[in-house]
Design an enzyme around this catalytic site. Structure first.
Site, PDB file in Angstrom:
ATOM      1  N   GLY A  90       7.145 -11.079   2.902  1.00  0.00           N
ATOM      2  CA  GLY A  90       6.514 -10.020   3.681  1.00  0.00           C
ATOM      3  C   GLY A  90       5.732 -10.593   4.852  1.00  0.00           C
ATOM      4  O   GLY A  90       5.776 -10.067   5.964  1.00  0.00           O
ATOM      5  N   GLN A 165      -1.367  -7.597   6.705  1.00  0.00           N
ATOM      6  CA  GLN A 165      -0.431  -8.428   7.473  1.00  0.00           C
ATOM      7  C   GLN A 165      -0.087  -7.798   8.815  1.00  0.00           C
ATOM      8  O   GLN A 165       0.189  -8.494   9.788  1.00  0.00           O
ATOM      9  CB  GLN A 165       0.841  -8.673   6.657  1.00  0.00           C
ATOM     10  CG  GLN A 165       0.591  -9.526   5.438  1.00  0.00           C
ATOM     11  CD  GLN A 165       1.804  -9.614   4.531  1.00  0.00           C
ATOM     12  OE1 GLN A 165       2.876  -9.128   4.855  1.00  0.00           O
ATOM     13  NE2 GLN A 165       1.641 -10.229   3.383  1.00  0.00           N
ATOM     14  N   ASP A 311      -3.484 -10.260  -4.797  1.00  0.00           N
ATOM     15  CA  ASP A 311      -2.603 -11.205  -5.473  1.00  0.00           C
ATOM     16  C   ASP A 311      -3.173 -11.686  -6.810  1.00  0.00           C
ATOM     17  O   ASP A 311      -2.453 -12.266  -7.612  1.00  0.00           O
ATOM     18  CB  ASP A 311      -2.312 -12.401  -4.574  1.00  0.00           C
ATOM     19  CG  ASP A 311      -1.417 -11.997  -3.402  1.00  0.00           C
ATOM     20  OD1 ASP A 311      -1.124 -12.868  -2.559  1.00  0.00           O
ATOM     21  OD2 ASP A 311      -1.016 -10.810  -3.327  1.00  0.00           O
TER      22      ASP A 311
END
Ligand SMILES: O=C(O)C1=C[C@@H](OP(=O)(O)O)[C@@H](O)[C@H](O)C1
Ligand SMILES: C=C(OP(=O)(O)O)C(=O)O
Length: 432
Positions: A90, A165, A311
């Protein structure tokens, strides 16, 4: 590939692998500069996707022992001569979609089946506000994406609640636009530490960005800047280290020191505080960069807000599964947009190990207890595989499949775990 796992305690020292997030950024910023070296890069499937994409934009990357020598494109990427395949990454897809906005042609970007399910709407929308023509071939905001360059720069707003992101990608490319850009963040910015990592790396590359958090968040990015990223050495990865630290904390007679973990802007360094809060015996020698965990203490339940550190959810979910009491993992909706829907994956697999778990839209509620061995599915997701694997050394008599996915972020995970004494053996190759 299926791995069989038995009850184990683990002892010894391991070097944390290099940070995936820092490696992506170092390669990307070097590719936008003239000449740089990146020391101790993570060489994994995800970071190699960024290397390949950088080369397709015209950079050259040579590997020499434990460093990369990168001849960059000095801010002017070529139009690639083929489709850019970001594979399972990603970070690569988002960063390179924004780099494509700097070309004077059209770039097509795709990925593997998993990546082609992940959302990119906010990035596409804001690129179109900034003078770019960006769309998805299926009209669903998912890769394959088509980007016609022409990044001008101006004021724009972007939803920060799905992925940081998108913001990191724009922070990397807008400095090279004709005009200045002010990026207003709408919604609750998730995974903010990764934006801080981006800002840290941009500063090292001589790029100026003004951050204004006084009333919501906005980034003021002067245009016409030049990249001057120099020699850089990648730090250790706290997300990857979390599996080793958690495994030691959950198993009596374990004592593990993970080296190369220095103070960092990585949000996932909070795993140390989480383990401390759960009652683990953990120390961090920040000067030496060593984190030591001794197992054997009964861990206690916690409430973990995943907003900044998505995460860590698989690691914390497994810790919660053995902790005394009921834990809550909250503010975790964006964890559904990773390689897999990780809330769904954990809610499917952990009950097979005897875990009492409740899944809601943006949370997991987990009541700790005794784990039982089972055959569980890794969902082709490196973080699900590694979390289930450390659960296996507590439960015993467990197998985990799709374990080859650790190549994404921690290719030596099983080798390191075995070097510490974990009973983890390859059983079979799945027909894929
Ligand atoms: O910028 C980065 O390096 C990353 C940002 C995070 O994604 P989101 O910002 O989409 O949460 C994280 O999950 C991913 O592993 C790496
Ligand atoms: C989601 C992850 O990375 P990416 O977004 O780059 O695929 C991850 O490493 O868990």
């Amino acid at each position: 590939m299926r791995v069989s796992i038995d009850k184990s305690s683990i002892k010894g020292e391991v070097f944390a692998p290099p940070s995936k997030s820092y490696t992506h950024r170092a390669v990307t910023l070097a590719a936008l500069s003239k000449e740089s070296t990146v020391g101790r890069p993570l060489i994994s499937a995800d970071t190699l996707a960024t290397v390949r994409a950088s080369e397709m934009f015209g950079a050259s990357v040579e590997r020499e022992e434990d460093r990369l020598i990168i001849h960059g494109i000095n801010g002017k990427p070529n139009v690639p001569d083929d489709v850019i395949d970001a594979a399972n990454s990603g970070t690569t897809l988002r960063f390179m979609t924004a780099v494509a906005a700097l070309t004077d042609g059209i770039t097509v970007l795709t990925g593997d089946a998993s990546l082609r399910t992940r959302p990119n709407g906010p990035l596409l929308e804001v690129l179109n506000q900034l003078g770019v023509k960006a769309c998805s071939t299926r009209g669903n905001e998912r890769a394959p994406l088509v980007v016609k360059g022409g990044l001008k720069g101006q004021d724009a707003s972007i939803d920060g609640s799905i992925s940081s992101q998108f913001i990191s990608a724009l922070l990397i490319t807008c400095p090279l636009a004709e005009n200045s850009t002010t990026l207003y963040i709408t919604g609750k910015l998730k995974s903010r530490p990764y934006v801080d990592v981006t800002l840290e790396m941009l500063e090292l590359a001589g790029i100026k960005v003004h951050v204004d958090d006084s009333n919501g968040t906005r980034f003021i990015i002067p245009g016409k800047q030049k990249y001057d990223f120099k020699d850089y050495t990648v730090p250790g990865d706290f997300s990857s280290a979390s599996y080793l630290l958690a495994a030691a904390a959950m198993t009596s007679e374990s004592e593990v020191t993970v080296k190369n973990l220095f103070p960092s802007k990585q949000g996932d360094k909070v795993i140390i505080e989480i383990l401390r809060q759960m009652g683990a015996d953990i120390t961090w020698d920040k000067e030496a960069g060593n984190v030591t965990v001794r197992g054997g203490r009964q861990l206690k339940a916690i409430t973990f807000d995943a907003g900044a550190t998505p995460d860590l959810v698989p690691t914390v979910a497994v810790l919660a599964a053995v902790a005394e009491g009921t834990s809550r993992i909250v503010n975790a909706e964006h964890v559904r947009y990773k390689e897999t829907d990780r809330l769904r994956a954990l809610a499917t697999e952990l009950p097979k190990l005897g875990v009492d778990l409740k899944e809601e839209r943006d949370s997991l509620t987990i009541t700790g207890g005794k784990l039982r061995g089972a055959s569980v599915h890794g969902w082709d997701d490196h973080r699900i595989v590694m979390a289930l694997s450390i659960a296996g050394i507590v439960a015993g008599n467990t197998t985990v499949d799709t374990t080859e996915s650790v190549s994404i972020s921690y290719p030596d995970f099983f080798k390191d775990m075995r070097s510490l004494g974990a009973k983890m053996e390859k059983v079979s190759e799945e027909l894929s």
